[in-house]
Structures are given as C-alpha cells and as structure tokens.
Enzyme design. Structure first.
Site, PDB file in Angstrom:
ATOM      1  N   PRO A  92       0.824  -1.215   0.000  1.00 34.40           N
ATOM      2  CA  PRO A  92       0.000   0.000   0.000  1.00 34.40           C
ATOM      3  C   PRO A  92       0.856   1.262   0.000  1.00 34.40           C
ATOM      4  CG  PRO A  92      -0.947  -1.610   1.467  1.00 34.40           C
ATOM      5  CD  PRO A  92       0.364  -2.186   0.990  1.00 34.40           C
ATOM      6  N   CYS A  93       0.534   2.174  -0.920  1.00 34.37           N
ATOM      7  CA  CYS A  93       1.447   3.287  -1.200  1.00 34.37           C
ATOM      8  C   CYS A  93       1.003   4.620  -0.615  1.00 34.37           C
ATOM      9  CB  CYS A  93       1.603   3.435  -2.710  1.00 34.37           C
ATOM     10  SG  CYS A  93       0.057   3.808  -3.570  1.00 34.37           S
ATOM     11  N   GLN A  94      -0.184   4.702  -0.012  1.00 35.81           N
ATOM     12  CA  GLN A  94      -0.671   6.008   0.432  1.00 35.81           C
ATOM     13  C   GLN A  94       0.289   6.664   1.424  1.00 35.81           C
ATOM     14  OE1 GLN A  94      -2.475   3.267   0.329  1.00 35.81           O
ATOM     15  NE2 GLN A  94      -4.459   3.644  -0.619  1.00 35.81           N
ATOM     16  N   PHE A  96       3.420   6.845   1.367  1.00 39.60           N
ATOM     17  CA  PHE A  96       4.538   7.520   0.735  1.00 39.60           C
ATOM     18  C   PHE A  96       4.112   8.539  -0.313  1.00 39.60           C
ATOM     19  CE2 PHE A  96       5.477   3.010   1.572  1.00 39.60           C
ATOM     20  CZ  PHE A  96       6.368   3.157   2.612  1.00 39.60           C
ATOM     21  N   ASN A 132       5.532   0.809  -6.887  1.00 37.69           N
ATOM     22  CA  ASN A 132       5.052   1.720  -5.858  1.00 37.69           C
ATOM     23  C   ASN A 132       5.139   3.159  -6.357  1.00 37.69           C
ATOM     24  OD1 ASN A 132       4.439   2.706  -3.047  1.00 37.69           O
ATOM     25  ND2 ASN A 132       4.856   0.556  -2.582  1.00 37.69           N
TER      26      ASN A 132
END
Length: 366
Positions: A92-94, A96, A132
């Site tokens: 999950p990238c939120q 960063f 990502n």
C-alpha cells in the site's frame, strides 16, 4: 485498449510461476498473466478484493490474509519445484504518496515493505518485482529493501517510469523494481514494444453519455457521482485543461482564495480529450478531488471510465451481478490498482530476462 507486443517476440517458453502480494483487485496479476506468466496465488487483506480478483483471474487462488501472517510455506505453495519462481507485489502506497500530507513512521503501512523483504528472504524466489509511488525511492525503508535483496544475492534495478510512454492513457509515474538471481535485469524500454500512445478520447470517448449521479442501464460500473448545485455550476464554467481561476469569483471555494490554497489549481478540473488522463487516485470519481471532470459532459468520470484509464479490460468485473455498487469501495480498488498495462510490461521484461539468461548459458557451452 490496444494489445502490447514486443517488436521481436522470441521469448523463452520456460514457465515463470508467480505469487502476487497485496494483489488488490488483480491489476498486476492480470497484466502478468497477459504477458505469459503463470500466477498461482494472490494475497490481500481487503475482503472487497476477493470478488474482482477471483472472477477475473479464475485460474488463480486468492487468499484473504495479512502478509504479516504469511510464511515461507504459504508462498512456496504458489511456486513450482522445477520452475522459475517470482514474488511480486505493491505494498500500500498512500503512506509515501505526495497526496498524503500526514504520513509518518507510526503508520503500520510504512513497514509492509519490510514484510515483503522478510518473505523474499524466507521463500527465496528466483525473481522479485515491486511497484510503488516514486516518493518511496527517497525513504530509508526502500534503501533497506534494496540492500537486503543485494545481500540475498539478487541483481537489482529500479526506475521511475511514466506509464503513458508504455501505452497507458494516463500520466501515472511509478517506481518499478526488478530483481533476479540469474544476472543483471532491467525493465524493457518503450522502444522495445509496438506501442500506441493513447489519449482520453481514444480510451473512453465511445462510452455512452451520462448525467451526474446516473448509472447506465447495461453497465452498473458506468455510473458517476452526483453533483451539488454549486459544483454543477462550477463544472459548466470549466474548460478542458483549465483551472478554477477561469471561474467567476462567486464560484471559487473559500479555501482557494487563501494563500495556502492558491497552488491547488488542478482540483475541480476537466480532463483534455486528446491528452492522457492525470493520475487516477482512489478519489477519481469526485469532481473536486483533482482533474477528474469529464472533458465534455457535466460530471466526474464514471467508475468504468476510471477502470479503463487504469487499463482494465472493459468487461472486468468488480461487483457481483445484481449487487449494489459502492462508488467509494470500487473507486478505491481501481485507484489503488497496478495498471494492467504496466503489469504486462513488467511480465514481458521478466520473460525477456529469462530468455537472455538462457541464451547466455547456451553461448557459454559452445
């Protein structure tokens, strides 16, 4: 959506078997399968992923489980003893993302990349890929991930790519990492493919028209969010590629009149027909959340349009037939997904790497 093909399609017939961590609705899996990779297992903690993943990738097992609970035995169940094995995923990238102004190391998602690293170490796949947001490249957790791969004997490469260069109808910049135990590996350049750059018009221009808040009778995903009276006035005052600075003073939001809000010019914007779309976020279905206004119709883009701009096939299913569609849930699944097109490019790059490795072995034997 146009097909992706290598200009010289002389790839090895040797099978690559894959496990997809953080698999979501199946964007990466679907792309890998299209490239010829045999994905055996997808893992995600979100129950909403189960139906779209299983129904669109029917030969792949789905496991509803946290990666923190996974061990080598779980991963190796998707590998094959005499095959070439790949561990893939997009944590999950939120945490960063530039859209997250409050990210810090107290967010549990920050450490999921370390879980990915642990599973690489425990299951020892031949190949690894990770996708990502570009901002991750600046973080210590990413540097540690790369260092641990190197210490485990992998050759590692990574780069930030603009997916529109690979035929995605969207300016989506992503960090793509590839690693191999066989030798140097790189993502194939766009010039290696027969690619047509796609615009918003070419991707979604032929979909049936909608009004704000409506759902098309033949496709429950072709639905758009409702607009308030004020936002309907705003979108009618907007032009493709323009900003809220084009509006009359009475339509400008109070927050944008302040110094801190003057830089956010892309919100409440319309897309441009003949350009790729902006990055699809988990909030793409909201007119006020970015440049997500339809280029011509007075509404935000629909869920189906967002999925197509993410390169999901038009027939991709996200909700069981007859069940109500949660626009927020499906929007989140679509916005979080690895674009199918990027998954396909990654898959072809891995297969081309195996071909190069096999050719090198043959040359050494001569």
């Amino acid at each position: 959506m146009s097909a992706t093909r290598l200009k010289q399609n002389t790839l090895s017939k040797r099978k690559i078997y894959a496990v997809d961590l953080f698999c979501g609705a199946g964007g990466l899996t679907h792309g890998l399968v299209k490239s010829g990779i045999d994905v055996k297992l997808g893992v995600d903690i979100d129950p909403a992923c189960s139906y779209p993943y299983i129904s669109n990738n029917q030969k792949v097992k789905f496991e509803l489980k946290s990666v923190e609970e996974l061990g080598a035995k779980d991963i190796k169940a998707g590998f094959r003893k005499n095959g070439i094995n790949l561990l893939a995923g997009c944590a999950p990238c939120q945490t960063f993302s530039t859209y997250n102004r409050k990210a810090d190391k107290d967010d549990d998602r920050w450490w999921l990349l370390l879980q990915f690293s642990r599973l690489v170490r425990e299951s020892s796949p031949d190949l690894v890929t990770m996708e990502n947001v570009p901002e991750l490249i600046k973080q210590d957790v990413f540097n540690n991930f790369v260092q641990q791969l190197t210490e485990e004997g992998y050759f590692v490469s990574y780069k930030v790519v603009d997916c529109s260069e690979y035929g995605l109808p969207q300016h989506r910049k992503r960090l793509v990492l590839l690693a191999s135990k066989f030798g140097s590996i790189n993502l194939l350049e766009p010039g290696k493919f027969d690619i047509t750059t796609l615009s918003v018009r070419e991707a979604i221009g032929d979909l049936p028209p909608l009004t704000a808040g409506a759902t098309h009778e033949e496709d429950s995903l072709h639905q758009s969010s409702s607009l308030s009276k004020k936002n309907l006035e705003r979108i009618r005052a907007s032009r493709p590629g323009g900003t809220w600075k084009d509006w009359g003073e009475h339509l400008v939001a109070e927050c944008h009149k302040k110094g801190s809000g003057k830089g956010y010019r892309s919100v409440y914007g319309r897309m441009v027909w003949d350009d790729p779309a902006p990055t699809m976020t988990t909030q793409f279905f909201g007119f006020g959340n970015g440049r997500f206004g339809h280029p011509e119709q007075d509404r935000a883009i629909s869920l189906r349009e967002g999925a197509i701009l993410q390169s999901f096939p038009r027939e991709y299913k996200f909700v069981p037939p007859g069940e109500p569609v949660s626009i927020k849930t499906v929007g989140r699944l679509i916005g979080n997904a690895v674009p199918v097109k990027l998954g396909e490019i990654i898959g072809y790059s891995l297969r081309a790497h195996i071909t190069e490795w096999e050719d090198d072995i043959k040359n050494r034997r001569k």
